[in-house]
Write a protein that holds these residues in place. Structure first.
Motif, PDB file in Angstrom:
ATOM      1  N   GLN A 223      -4.771   6.683   4.211  1.00 35.66           N
ATOM      2  CA  GLN A 223      -5.651   6.052   5.187  1.00 35.66           C
ATOM      3  C   GLN A 223      -5.501   4.530   5.206  1.00 35.66           C
ATOM      4  O   GLN A 223      -5.845   3.875   6.180  1.00 35.66           O
ATOM      5  CB  GLN A 223      -7.113   6.416   4.879  1.00 35.66           C
ATOM      6  CG  GLN A 223      -7.410   7.899   5.002  1.00 35.66           C
ATOM      7  CD  GLN A 223      -7.198   8.428   6.406  1.00 35.66           C
ATOM      8  OE1 GLN A 223      -7.613   7.806   7.377  1.00 35.66           O
ATOM      9  NE2 GLN A 223      -6.532   9.575   6.518  1.00 35.66           N
ATOM     10  N   SER A 224      -5.005   3.966   4.097  1.00 37.29           N
ATOM     11  CA  SER A 224      -4.764   2.521   4.030  1.00 37.29           C
ATOM     12  C   SER A 224      -3.650   2.264   3.028  1.00 37.29           C
ATOM     13  O   SER A 224      -3.247   3.164   2.275  1.00 37.29           O
ATOM     14  CB  SER A 224      -6.028   1.765   3.616  1.00 37.29           C
ATOM     15  OG  SER A 224      -6.223   1.849   2.215  1.00 37.29           O
ATOM     16  N   LEU A 225      -3.174   1.023   3.012  1.00 45.86           N
ATOM     17  CA  LEU A 225      -2.094   0.645   2.098  1.00 45.86           C
ATOM     18  C   LEU A 225      -2.612  -0.102   0.875  1.00 45.86           C
ATOM     19  O   LEU A 225      -1.830  -0.668   0.112  1.00 45.86           O
ATOM     20  CB  LEU A 225      -1.064  -0.222   2.839  1.00 45.86           C
ATOM     21  CG  LEU A 225      -0.360   0.440   4.028  1.00 45.86           C
ATOM     22  CD1 LEU A 225       0.593  -0.545   4.702  1.00 45.86           C
ATOM     23  CD2 LEU A 225       0.398   1.695   3.595  1.00 45.86           C
ATOM     24  N   ASP A 226      -3.928  -0.103   0.682  1.00 43.83           N
ATOM     25  CA  ASP A 226      -4.520  -0.840  -0.439  1.00 43.83           C
ATOM     26  C   ASP A 226      -3.919  -0.425  -1.778  1.00 43.83           C
ATOM     27  O   ASP A 226      -3.650  -1.260  -2.645  1.00 43.83           O
ATOM     28  CB  ASP A 226      -6.036  -0.620  -0.482  1.00 43.83           C
ATOM     29  CG  ASP A 226      -6.741  -1.308   0.678  1.00 43.83           C
ATOM     30  OD1 ASP A 226      -6.100  -2.165   1.316  1.00 43.83           O
ATOM     31  OD2 ASP A 226      -7.910  -0.981   0.954  1.00 43.83           O
ATOM     32  N   GLY A 227      -3.711   0.859  -1.952  1.00 45.58           N
ATOM     33  CA  GLY A 227      -3.213   1.354  -3.230  1.00 45.58           C
ATOM     34  C   GLY A 227      -1.774   0.993  -3.517  1.00 45.58           C
ATOM     35  O   GLY A 227      -1.304   1.157  -4.649  1.00 45.58           O
ATOM     36  N   PHE A 228      -1.071   0.473  -2.507  1.00 43.82           N
ATOM     37  CA  PHE A 228       0.333   0.105  -2.695  1.00 43.82           C
ATOM     38  C   PHE A 228       0.504  -1.391  -2.960  1.00 43.82           C
ATOM     39  O   PHE A 228       1.623  -1.856  -3.182  1.00 43.82           O
ATOM     40  CB  PHE A 228       1.153   0.498  -1.462  1.00 43.82           C
ATOM     41  CG  PHE A 228       1.235   1.983  -1.235  1.00 43.82           C
ATOM     42  CD1 PHE A 228       2.243   2.742  -1.808  1.00 43.82           C
ATOM     43  CD2 PHE A 228       0.282   2.632  -0.456  1.00 43.82           C
ATOM     44  CE1 PHE A 228       2.313   4.105  -1.598  1.00 43.82           C
ATOM     45  CE2 PHE A 228       0.339   3.996  -0.244  1.00 43.82           C
ATOM     46  CZ  PHE A 228       1.355   4.741  -0.823  1.00 43.82           C
ATOM     47  N   GLY A 229      -0.596  -2.133  -2.892  1.00 46.00           N
ATOM     48  CA  GLY A 229      -0.528  -3.560  -3.176  1.00 46.00           C
ATOM     49  C   GLY A 229       0.130  -4.389  -2.098  1.00 46.00           C
ATOM     50  O   GLY A 229       0.601  -5.501  -2.366  1.00 46.00           O
ATOM     51  N   CYS A 230       0.170  -3.875  -0.861  1.00 45.96           N
ATOM     52  CA  CYS A 230       0.846  -4.618   0.205  1.00 45.96           C
ATOM     53  C   CYS A 230      -0.023  -4.756   1.451  1.00 45.96           C
ATOM     54  O   CYS A 230       0.485  -5.070   2.531  1.00 45.96           O
ATOM     55  CB  CYS A 230       2.166  -3.944   0.564  1.00 45.96           C
ATOM     56  SG  CYS A 230       1.979  -2.260   1.208  1.00 45.96           S
ATOM     57  N   GLN A 231      -1.323  -4.535   1.324  1.00 49.69           N
ATOM     58  CA  GLN A 231      -2.215  -4.507   2.473  1.00 49.69           C
ATOM     59  C   GLN A 231      -2.133  -5.783   3.315  1.00 49.69           C
ATOM     60  O   GLN A 231      -2.131  -5.740   4.530  1.00 49.69           O
ATOM     61  CB  GLN A 231      -3.654  -4.291   2.007  1.00 49.69           C
ATOM     62  CG  GLN A 231      -4.680  -4.209   3.130  1.00 49.69           C
ATOM     63  CD  GLN A 231      -4.504  -2.981   4.008  1.00 49.69           C
ATOM     64  OE1 GLN A 231      -3.995  -1.967   3.559  1.00 49.69           O
ATOM     65  NE2 GLN A 231      -4.909  -3.085   5.263  1.00 49.69           N
TER      66      GLN A 231
END
Length: 251
Positions: A223-231
């Protein structure tokens, strides 16, 4: 295409969609090339150039390679800076009523090689995507043979020098750039003189943030890219989204 045989009409319909490639057209146990592709491939691969009746006054230039040994021939063309579109028979010839159905199942470029027989051992084979946004560069790379994938940005200092240093570290075999960046002749000349990579200009829309962000969410099913560290990495996300779009077209 008036006068062409049905098979040659099919060939040209497919070739029209892959003009910038050498089209490997499956005919039985061989991949055949015709016309300009055949003339070029016969020289690059050092194989015989023959001809085939095609419905026109003159025979079509033709050359071919056996399907069971195709990897070595594709590898040589890729090494010499060409793209190869592999067109397979997608229908059992015994079940065909007339012309056998065919379609391109894959486009092979220097950065999208999967086969170990075409790759150097113990060396990554990176496809690198670049996006320039003001005084910043977004980078995204993938080695499709191992699955290694990254997103990064260069946003401060002498960004051009830092970009060249990063490219020297990665040593990409193919670089994907947006159409606007492809018009920067000084930038391209610097890259070619330093690294001699295969450079592919890709659709500008694929580098648009909204499309790139959506592409990443769909690919990773999140749902978001927060967990990938590239938001917050806008140029990096743009580069990564275009990279995934390109892979979906070629693989």
């Amino acid at each position: 295409m008036a006068g062409l045989t049905p098979m040659m009409q099919q060939y040209f319909q497919i070739k029209e969609q892959y003009k910038d490639t050498i089209l490997f057209f499956r005919l039985g146990d061989f991949y055949e090339m015709f016309f300009e592709d055949a003339i070029l491939a016969s020289k690059e691969l050092e194989i015989a150039l023959t001809g085939k009746d095609c419905g026109l006054k003159e025979r079509a230039p033709m050359c071919g390679v056996p399907y069971h040994a195709v990897d070595s021939y594709i590898a040589k063309l890729i090494e010499n800076g060409h793209k190869v579109a592999i067109c397979e028979q997608t229908q059992d010839p015994s079940e065909a009523k007339g012309l056998v159905e065919r379609q391109v199942i894959r486009v092979v470029t220097p950065g999208t090689v999967l086969e170990s027989s075409m790759l150097e051992e113990k060396t990554n084979n990176f496809l690198l995507s670049l996006k320039k946004d003001g005084n910043a560069y977004g980078l995204s790379g993938v080695d499709v043979s191992t699955g290694e994938f990254f997103i990064s940005e260069i946003t401060s200092g002498n960004v051009e020098d830092k970009l060249l240093d990063e490219m020297a570290r990665i040593q990409p075999s193919e670089i994907l750039i947006s159409e606007d960046l492809s018009s920067d002749s000084s930038f391209l000349n610097t890259i070619r003189s330093r690294f001699s990579p295969f450079i592919t200009s890709y659709h500008e829309w694929a580098y648009q943030w909204s499309n790139a962000y959506r592409c990443l969410l769909e690919h990773f099913r999140v749902q978001s890219l927060d967990g990938f560290g590239c938001q917050g990495m806008k140029p990096g996300i743009c580069a990564a989204g275009a990279l995934l779009e390109y892979l979906s077209e070629t693989q």
